[in-house]
Enzyme design. Structure first.
Site, PDB file in Angstrom:
ATOM      1  N   ASN A   1       0.825  -1.217   0.000  1.00 44.54           N
ATOM      2  CA  ASN A   1       0.000   0.000   0.000  1.00 44.54           C
ATOM      3  C   ASN A   1       0.854   1.260   0.000  1.00 44.54           C
ATOM      4  OD1 ASN A   1      -2.406  -1.409   0.052  1.00 44.54           O
ATOM      5  ND2 ASN A   1      -2.719  -1.206   2.263  1.00 44.54           N
TER       6      ASN A   1
ATOM      7  N   CYS B   1       2.711   7.050  11.487  1.00 40.87           N
ATOM      8  CA  CYS B   1       1.650   7.784  10.801  1.00 40.87           C
ATOM      9  C   CYS B   1       0.851   8.684  11.739  1.00 40.87           C
ATOM     10  CB  CYS B   1       0.723   6.824  10.067  1.00 40.87           C
ATOM     11  SG  CYS B   1       0.131   5.445  11.058  1.00 40.87           S
TER      12      CYS B   1
ATOM     13  N   SER C   1      -6.118   0.712   7.278  1.00 41.93           N
ATOM     14  CA  SER C   1      -5.015   0.710   6.309  1.00 41.93           C
ATOM     15  C   SER C   1      -3.674   0.875   7.003  1.00 41.93           C
ATOM     16  CB  SER C   1      -5.209   1.801   5.254  1.00 41.93           C
ATOM     17  OG  SER C   1      -5.317   3.073   5.868  1.00 41.93           O
TER      18      SER C   1
ATOM     19  N   HIS D   1      -6.564   8.709   9.307  1.00 38.39           N
ATOM     20  CA  HIS D   1      -6.469   8.703  10.768  1.00 38.39           C
ATOM     21  C   HIS D   1      -7.031  10.019  11.313  1.00 38.39           C
ATOM     22  CE1 HIS D   1      -4.293   5.106  10.513  1.00 38.39           C
ATOM     23  NE2 HIS D   1      -3.096   5.473  10.955  1.00 38.39           N
TER      24      HIS D   1
END
Length: 340
Positions: free
Chosen positions: A13, A130, A160, A243
């Protein structure tokens, strides 16, 4: 004159998103190599209007290549990043392996671009977690104005962040809820993720925090200021991409919510959408595919001295991973290598 660029983990990804963003931002690429593990060898990936076949990461010779964007996980990175760095190729690593190494800069270009010069100690630059990346983009300009003492953050992290397996599990479980006999038991996540939330990301530590929560603490301190106190609760939610974070900030000085809003509007990488009306804020669905970190719900916290609350949303595959890595590559090119 452009750069010779490697993307390792090009079939995942984040690797695919790195290729998309390199093309979208017209990064000066003279030559590009896409690498994968042997099980994905020969898989085709897109780079702009080109279709490229992956090569074997284990056999690849990094000599003569300028920079390599790694999205292969800590185990493979531990083997191949030092090999690339030794060959003179600067590694920009998306795993957690080097984030806490004092000789490896941990960079969010909008926040601490000056740290890029530290790459030369090991020829490696680390990309943050992230959830940390989007938060520090919002915190830094406010810290510069009023100095942050303490941050309390609750995250709402999409599946994800756990890779393709996480996305597949949410999809399969959701479908299975409507088809008797096709229910899907948890395998990637600890409990059912469809129509549920899970306050558990990564492993538990002796402190009772999860490693994901510890990462947010350690990385914020390394990127912005070691004096900032941070406490986090990280939650996996049934969202495919994007997020979200509810962030409570306590400052040393008073900072009015209107001034904070104005500061954030003028800060790089941030888009403020903050209307006190129905729909006057950004949700994860709306941030997908966008480069920005979105900030909404900015308001005073009257329960502490000098407190503010805000809501922060970003595409975790972009700003949380691939985009930040490409921005580091741009910074490296502009400030250090200077070929393009």
């Amino acid at each position: 004159m452009g750069y010779k660029v490697v993307v390792a983990g090009a079939t995942g990804n984040v690797g695919r998103e790195m290729l998309n963003i390199l093309a979208e931002r017209q990064f000066p690429v003279d030559e590009i190599a896409v690498l994968a593990s042997r099980k994905s060898l020969g898989t085709e990936v897109s780079f702009g209007d080109q279709t490229l076949k992956t090569k074997d990461l284990e056999q690849f010779d990094f000599t003569g290549w300028d920079m390599a964007l790694f999205a292969v996980g800590s185990d493979a990175t531990k083997v191949h990043a030092p090999r690339a760095a030794k060959a003179g190729c600067v590694v920009i690593d998306n795993s957690s392996l080097y984030r806490y190494d004092p000789d490896v800069p941990l960079i969010v270009p909008e926040v601490n671009p000056e740290a890029v010069t530290g790459y030369s100690k090991k020829n490696i630059i680390a990309n943050p977690n992230c959830s940390t990346a989007q938060m520090v983009v919002a915190l830094k300009p406010l810290h510069d104005r009023a100095k942050i003492k303490r941050v309390v953050v609750a995250t709402y992290q999409s599946v994800s962040g756990a890779g393709k397996e996480g996305m597949d599990e949410l999809w399969d479980q959701t479908k299975g809820m409507y088809v008797p006999g096709q229910e899907v038991e948890p395998s990637k996540f600890q409990k059912q993720i469809a129509f549920n939330v899970i306050p558990h990301i990564d492993v538990f530590l002796d402190s009772g925090d999860t490693k994901e929560e510890w990462k947010m603490v350690a990385e914020t301190k390394k990127i912005i200021d070691s004096a900032i106190k941070v406490t986090a609760t990280c939650v996996r939610v049934p969202v495919f991409v994007g997020h979200s974070e509810a962030v409570n900030i306590e400052f040393e000085e008073f900072l009015d919510e209107d001034e904070a809003r104005d500061i954030l509007r003028e800060s790089p990488g941030i888009m403020v959408v903050d209307k006190r009306e129905a729909g006057g804020y950004v949700t994860p669905v709306e941030c997908v595919g966008d480069f920005a970190t979105f900030v909404s719900r900015i308001r005073q916290d009257p329960t502490v001295e000098n407190g503010l609350n805000l809501w922060c949303v970003s595409d975790n595959l972009r700003k949380g991973a691939a985009l930040n890595a490409v921005q580091i590559a741009e910074l490296l090119g502009q400030k250090v290598l200077q070929k393009g």
